[in-house]
Motif scaffolding. Sequence first.
Motif, short mmCIF file in Angstrom:
data_model
loop_
_atom_site.label_atom_id
_atom_site.label_comp_id
_atom_site.label_asym_id
_atom_site.label_seq_id
_atom_site.Cartn_x
_atom_site.Cartn_y
_atom_site.Cartn_z
N MET A 80 0.84 -1.19 0.00
CA MET A 80 0.00 0.00 0.00
C MET A 80 0.88 1.24 0.00
SD MET A 80 -3.26 0.76 2.42
CE MET A 80 -2.46 1.15 3.96
N SER A 81 0.74 2.06 -1.01
CA SER A 81 1.56 3.25 -1.05
C SER A 81 0.88 4.38 -0.29
CB SER A 81 1.81 3.67 -2.50
OG SER A 81 0.67 4.30 -3.03
N ARG A 82 1.66 5.09 0.46
CA ARG A 82 1.10 6.20 1.23
C ARG A 82 1.74 7.49 0.77
NH1 ARG A 82 -1.36 5.50 6.69
NH2 ARG A 82 0.61 6.07 7.66
N THR A 83 0.92 8.44 0.42
CA THR A 83 1.41 9.67 -0.17
C THR A 83 1.22 10.82 0.80
OG1 THR A 83 0.58 8.82 -2.24
CG2 THR A 83 1.29 11.11 -2.23
N ARG A 84 2.21 11.63 0.92
CA ARG A 84 2.05 12.84 1.71
C ARG A 84 1.16 13.80 0.96
NH1 ARG A 84 5.76 14.84 6.09
NH2 ARG A 84 6.90 12.98 6.65
N THR A 85 0.02 14.17 1.55
CA THR A 85 -0.88 15.08 0.86
C THR A 85 -0.24 16.45 0.67
OG1 THR A 85 -1.85 15.55 2.99
CG2 THR A 85 -3.02 14.01 1.58
N GLY A 86 0.75 16.75 1.47
CA GLY A 86 1.39 18.06 1.37
C GLY A 86 2.00 18.31 0.01
N SER A 87 2.38 17.26 -0.68
CA SER A 87 2.96 17.44 -2.00
C SER A 87 1.95 18.04 -2.96
CB SER A 87 3.45 16.10 -2.53
OG SER A 87 2.36 15.22 -2.68
N ASN A 88 0.67 17.97 -2.57
CA ASN A 88 -0.39 18.46 -3.45
C ASN A 88 -1.05 19.70 -2.86
OD1 ASN A 88 -1.94 18.24 -5.76
ND2 ASN A 88 -3.59 17.25 -4.66
N SER A 89 -0.51 20.24 -1.83
CA SER A 89 -1.18 21.35 -1.16
C SER A 89 -0.55 22.68 -1.58
CB SER A 89 -1.09 21.20 0.35
OG SER A 89 0.23 21.46 0.78
N ARG A 90 -1.30 23.74 -1.39
CA ARG A 90 -0.81 25.06 -1.70
C ARG A 90 -0.03 25.61 -0.52
NH1 ARG A 90 0.34 24.74 -5.55
NH2 ARG A 90 1.28 26.71 -5.07
N VAL A 91 0.97 26.34 -0.83
CA VAL A 91 1.60 27.17 0.19
C VAL A 91 1.44 28.61 -0.27
CG1 VAL A 91 3.20 25.54 1.17
CG2 VAL A 91 3.79 26.71 -0.94
N GLY A 92 0.25 28.89 -0.76
CA GLY A 92 -0.01 30.11 -1.53
C GLY A 92 0.07 31.40 -0.74
N SER A 145 -5.87 39.26 -9.13
CA SER A 145 -6.65 40.21 -8.36
C SER A 145 -6.39 39.99 -6.88
CB SER A 145 -8.14 40.02 -8.66
OG SER A 145 -8.89 40.62 -7.63
N PRO A 146 -5.91 41.01 -6.20
CA PRO A 146 -5.61 40.84 -4.77
C PRO A 146 -6.87 40.90 -3.92
CG PRO A 146 -5.04 43.07 -5.45
CD PRO A 146 -5.54 42.35 -6.68
N ARG A 147 -7.97 41.43 -4.48
CA ARG A 147 -9.12 41.73 -3.65
C ARG A 147 -10.32 40.82 -3.87
NH1 ARG A 147 -7.12 46.22 -5.40
NH2 ARG A 147 -8.61 46.24 -7.09
N VAL A 185 -8.19 36.82 -15.18
CA VAL A 185 -7.86 37.37 -13.87
C VAL A 185 -8.08 36.29 -12.82
CG1 VAL A 185 -8.28 39.22 -12.22
CG2 VAL A 185 -8.66 39.63 -14.67
N LEU A 186 -7.04 36.00 -12.09
CA LEU A 186 -7.13 34.97 -11.05
C LEU A 186 -7.05 35.62 -9.68
CD1 LEU A 186 -4.67 32.57 -12.82
CD2 LEU A 186 -7.14 32.22 -12.59
N SER A 187 -7.83 35.11 -8.76
CA SER A 187 -7.81 35.74 -7.44
C SER A 187 -6.74 35.12 -6.55
CB SER A 187 -9.19 35.66 -6.79
OG SER A 187 -9.18 34.76 -5.72
N ARG A 188 -6.06 35.98 -5.86
CA ARG A 188 -5.03 35.53 -4.92
C ARG A 188 -5.64 34.61 -3.87
NH1 ARG A 188 -0.38 36.38 -2.58
NH2 ARG A 188 0.33 37.46 -4.41
#
Length: 196
Positions: free
Chosen positions: A1-13, A48-50, A70-73
């Motif tokens: 069973m492979s176990r993956t760290r979900t953090g590899s898929n998370s944002r540090v945005g 877009s910051p807002r 336009v992508l929102s932060r």
Amino acid sequence: MSRTRTGSNSRVGSTATDEEILAHARVHARSVADEIGVDLDGLEWDVSPRAKRRAGACRWNATDETATIVLSRRAYERYDRADFEAIVRHELIHAWEYQTFGESDHGSRFRERAEAFDVPIRCESFTEPRYRLRCRREACDWSLARHRASKPVKTPERYRCGECGADLTVEHADSGRTWTTSAGYGGARSALGDDW
Ligand SMILES: [Zn+2]
Ligand SMILES: [Zn+2]
């Protein structure tokens, strides 16, 4: 069973610069542009910051025939990688419609493409995440919002905390119900029925 760290898929945005957000969006756009049919040369990008309610938007300047995505932060900070990229694809489909037909909406033509590219129709609007992954270790406050029943939501026993590597709990936001295994997921699902 492979176990993956979900953090590899998370944002540090929260520490991402506009340039990093746009770089991520552009890399993803390049990987799907040909399939979608959108012309990236005729496309501009902005952050877009807002924007509080919309995760993304596509504006069309008919005079110079330029689409601007336009992508929102906030979306970048709150969404995981897969959901952020789905927003990018959503806006690219709008851009393709503008470039090709001079207009765009969420009609049947859009929905057909959205389905083909695995894009939620309403992904522009912020919604409260349906699920939250949490670390089971008391001292660790790592968590990750999920908008869809992704693999870690369905089979949490196969994933680990992105921070410390401990086991995960999944919480269903509306009901507060939690589970830690795929059997628990199935049980919660059938117990909640229509309230799922
Ligand atoms: Zn849209
Ligand atoms: Zn942890």
